[in-house]
Design an enzyme around this catalytic site. Structure first.
Site, PDB file in Angstrom:
ATOM      1  N   LYS A   2      -5.127 -48.263 -59.205  1.00 42.11           N
ATOM      2  CA  LYS A   2      -4.806 -49.607 -59.667  1.00 42.11           C
ATOM      3  C   LYS A   2      -3.430 -49.588 -60.340  1.00 42.11           C
ATOM      4  CE  LYS A   2      -6.830 -53.549 -62.089  1.00 42.11           C
ATOM      5  NZ  LYS A   2      -7.994 -54.073 -62.824  1.00 42.11           N
ATOM      6  N   GLU A  58     -23.008 -60.600 -66.407  1.00 35.53           N
ATOM      7  CA  GLU A  58     -23.268 -61.565 -67.481  1.00 35.53           C
ATOM      8  C   GLU A  58     -24.759 -61.807 -67.694  1.00 35.53           C
ATOM      9  OE1 GLU A  58     -19.160 -62.014 -66.058  1.00 35.53           O
ATOM     10  OE2 GLU A  58     -21.100 -62.005 -65.019  1.00 35.53           O
ATOM     11  N   ARG A 118     -22.992 -67.956 -64.954  1.00 35.50           N
ATOM     12  CA  ARG A 118     -23.900 -67.103 -64.186  1.00 35.50           C
ATOM     13  C   ARG A 118     -25.200 -66.822 -64.929  1.00 35.50           C
ATOM     14  NH1 ARG A 118     -20.846 -62.465 -61.138  1.00 35.50           N
ATOM     15  NH2 ARG A 118     -19.344 -63.681 -59.965  1.00 35.50           N
TER      16      ARG A 118
END
Length: 638
Positions: free
Chosen positions: A295, A379, A407
């Site tokens: 990344k 979540e 969510r």
């Protein structure tokens, strides 16, 4: 905005992005030319994002992977589904949006996420994590039913593997043995913050086995070069366990779920990527390709701090420093407050769903690592986990973006409210958020949270009120207590001498008009009110801090006015202004009541522009107030 690709003339000195016809021409490039193209793409990404802001580290990590995908597959006939969509910038550059790339995340420009209305190469909108495998499984199944032989490719960041929906998708997608679904697992050991949990350890255990693909390729090449090797090589390809067990010793969880597993492979080596993706095409059944990437690759500040460069504002390319960086934000002050409270309260715990830096909890994680929990992009689990902590006598505070909290609605009802657990939510990014657009605005939390019995919701307007509300939510309230606050910093100028966590009624000269608001935009209303007074229009103000449940005194105050304007940075249906209107109607109120709210999804733009379009900027509020007064004057003349 719909973009299309057009033919371009190749010249020797021009850059490939400006001269080639993409995505078709990427298939014609040599490996050396591909390396040059990747370098050019990284330069474009860094240059553009330094001016527009956006997701940098995630996109720098998938340049070679995206180039290879477009070399092996044929978009838009073959469908790409990106998860999360913040890694799709190279895909945009290779599918006709190079010329408009400088409008990235700008008003009327191209989105920072896949958007089918923007290009035929974007198959599904993707602003939240862990959806791609479910989406791709649906597309692949539709292709199968229609007799379509095209491929569907889900490009899934390893952070998305911490979300439960990913496993629901894997579990069902692996059942269908005759579709052309390929899942590319982009494994960079990061979601937004560094990956956590057992899955991260599991991927790490097989991440170091990149020699599998290379060994397999060498063995097949050796066998096919001999007279008797072709059938043996075919057997090895079709018998997925033989070589894997030789190299790894075990099968993977993905194979147990019904996928052919290929990898790991170096995600920055286009030759290896081309080979493994071509192999994936040959199976005609669900395949998972495990790709290792870095990344932030290609830009040292981003490689060194990929979490901080996941989503960035404008920055200086030479130093990597953000331009005009704010000293503090609501998120930052929230995190610092929790650290102060945790020094005195040993029961206080902090929970995040892969958003350590985004929610300001990096302060807490460093000070109290044993009481800090990053559960990954999960979540639902975060809410239920917090409820369980609460029932064991601890004080959990779950810091979460408003749009991501959506969510966990079922868990808020079932696991928190019904059980009576005292859970505190720090709801970040409440209201409009700017350039991330429709998928990230926090416009719905007020509506769905207020449907949960026993919930208390605060919406502070400044840092001082944030502290007052957090203290009350943590130590006076019971059940679900929510403190929602906006993205960005506190630049408010209103009078703060009468701050409290309930409401403030500012009554001046005798008037029959009341202006109501809460949260960040109250400062705009305060300024608009002063400007209206200068125009000869007198109004009183009612500032709400605890916005739900609606205080009986708030209703009584509102009933005493003939005219009310409620300005609210929330979606209209289920808003506090709608609920107050219902209470007024039940009490027989016969005055005039006007509500200014959001009534549709909000497109990307600056926050200032979004508030202006919603009628919630200082100037827009003033216009509404003066028009409201003007209507009365016209009615009086009539």
């Amino acid at each position: 905005m719909k973009t299309t690709t057009g033919k371009k003339t190749l010249t020797a000195d021009a850059g490939m992005l400006d001269t080639l016809h993409f995505p078709e021409d990427v298939k014609k490039l040599t490996l050396q030319q591909c390396d040059k193209l990747c370098q050019e793409i990284r330069t474009k990404l860094i240059s553009t994002v330094s001016k527009t802001g956006g997701h940098l580290a995630s996109n720098l990590g998938v340049v070679e992977l995206t180039v290879s995908l477009h070399r092996v597959f044929d978009s838009p006939k073959d469908k790409f589904v990106w998860d999360v969509g913040h890694q799709c910038y190279t895909h945009k550059l290779l599918t006709g949006r190079n010329d408009s790339f400088d409008t990235l995340r700008q008003e009327n420009g191209i989105s920072g996420f896949p958007k089918p209305s923007e290009s035929e190469h974007d198959s599904f909108i993707s602003g939240h994590s862990s959806t791609a495998i479910s989406v791709a499984a649906g597309i692949a199944e539709a292709n199968r039913l229609k007799g379509n032989s095209r491929y569907t490719i889900a490009v899934v960041g390893d952070g998305a593997m911490t979300g439960g929906l990913t496993y629901e998708g894997l579990n069902n997608a692996g059942k269908v043995k005759n579709n052309r679904l390929i899942v590319v697992l982009n494994d960079n050991e990061m979601s937004i913050s560094r990956n956590v949990g057992s899955l991260a350890k599991y991927l790490a255990s097989i991440r170091g086995s990149e020699n599998y693909v290379k060994t397999k390729k060498r063995v097949e090449k050796k066998l096919t070069s001999s007279a008797i090797g072709v059938p043996v090589a075919k057997f090895i390809k079709n018998s997925k366990d033989v070589l894997r067990e030789t190299v790894l010793g075990v099968s993977t969880m993905f194979e147990d779920l019904g996928f052919v597993y290929l990898g790991p492979v170096d995600g920055h080596n286009i030759e290896d990527l081309d080979d493994v993706l071509q192999a994936a095409k040959s199976y005609g059944c669900p395949v998972l390709v495990h790709v290792n990437t870095v990344k932030g690759r290609g830009y040292k500040p981003s490689e060194n701090n990929p979490g901080e460069y996941h989503g960035v504002s404008k920055f200086d390319i030479e130093t990597g420093n953000p331009e005009a960086a704010c000293k503090d934000t609501f998120s930052d002050m929230f995190g610092k407050f929790l650290v102060q409270a945790a020094r005195k309260d040993l029961s206080l715990c902090a929970v995040t769903a892969a958003m350590e830096h985004g929610t300001g909890l990096h302060h807490f994680s460093r000070a109290f690592p044993r009481r800090y929990y990053d559960v990954g992009i999960a979540e639902q689990h975060a809410v239920t986990f917090s409820a369980s902590l609460a029932k064991q006598g601890l004080l959990p505070v779950f810091a979460v973006y408003s749009s991501f909290l959506q969510r966990a609605y079922d868990q808020l009802i079932h696991d928190v409210a019904i059980s009576g657990a005292h859970v505190v939510l720090g709801i970040d990014r409440a209201g409009v958020v700017g350039e991330d657009g429709e998928t990230h605005h926090g416009m719905f939390d007020v509506g769905f949270l207020s449907t949960v019995p026993g919930t208390v919701i605060y919406s502070p307007s400044c840092y001082d009120e944030l502290y007052l509300c957090m203290k009350r939510a943590m130590y006076e309230d019971t059940g679900l207590a929510c403190v929602r606050y906006p993205r960005g910093s506190d630049h408010t100028e209103f009078d703060k001498t009468a701050l409290n966590s309930d409401y403030t009624h500012i009554a001046g000269k005798k008037t029959d008009t009341l202006l109501i608001s809460y949260g960040r935009i109250y400062d705009h209303l305060f300024k608009a009110h002063k400007m209206a007074e200068e125009e000869g229009v007198s109004c009183d103000i009612l500032k709400l801090t605890r916005i739900f449940p609606i205080d009986k005194m708030v209703v009584e105050i509102a009933e005493s006015y003939k005219k009310i304007i409620f300005f609210e940075e929330a979606y209209d249906m289920g808003s506090i202004s709608q609920q107050l209107g219902a209470l007024l109607m039940e009490n027989g109120y016969n005055g005039r009541y006007k509500r200014v709210t959001a009534r549709e999804f909000i497109r990307q733009a600056s926050m200032a522009s979004q508030l202006e379009k919603l009628g919630l900027s200082t100037e827009a509020m003033l216009k509404t107030i003066l028009e409201f007064a003007g209507e009365d004057r016209e009615n009086a003349k009539a």
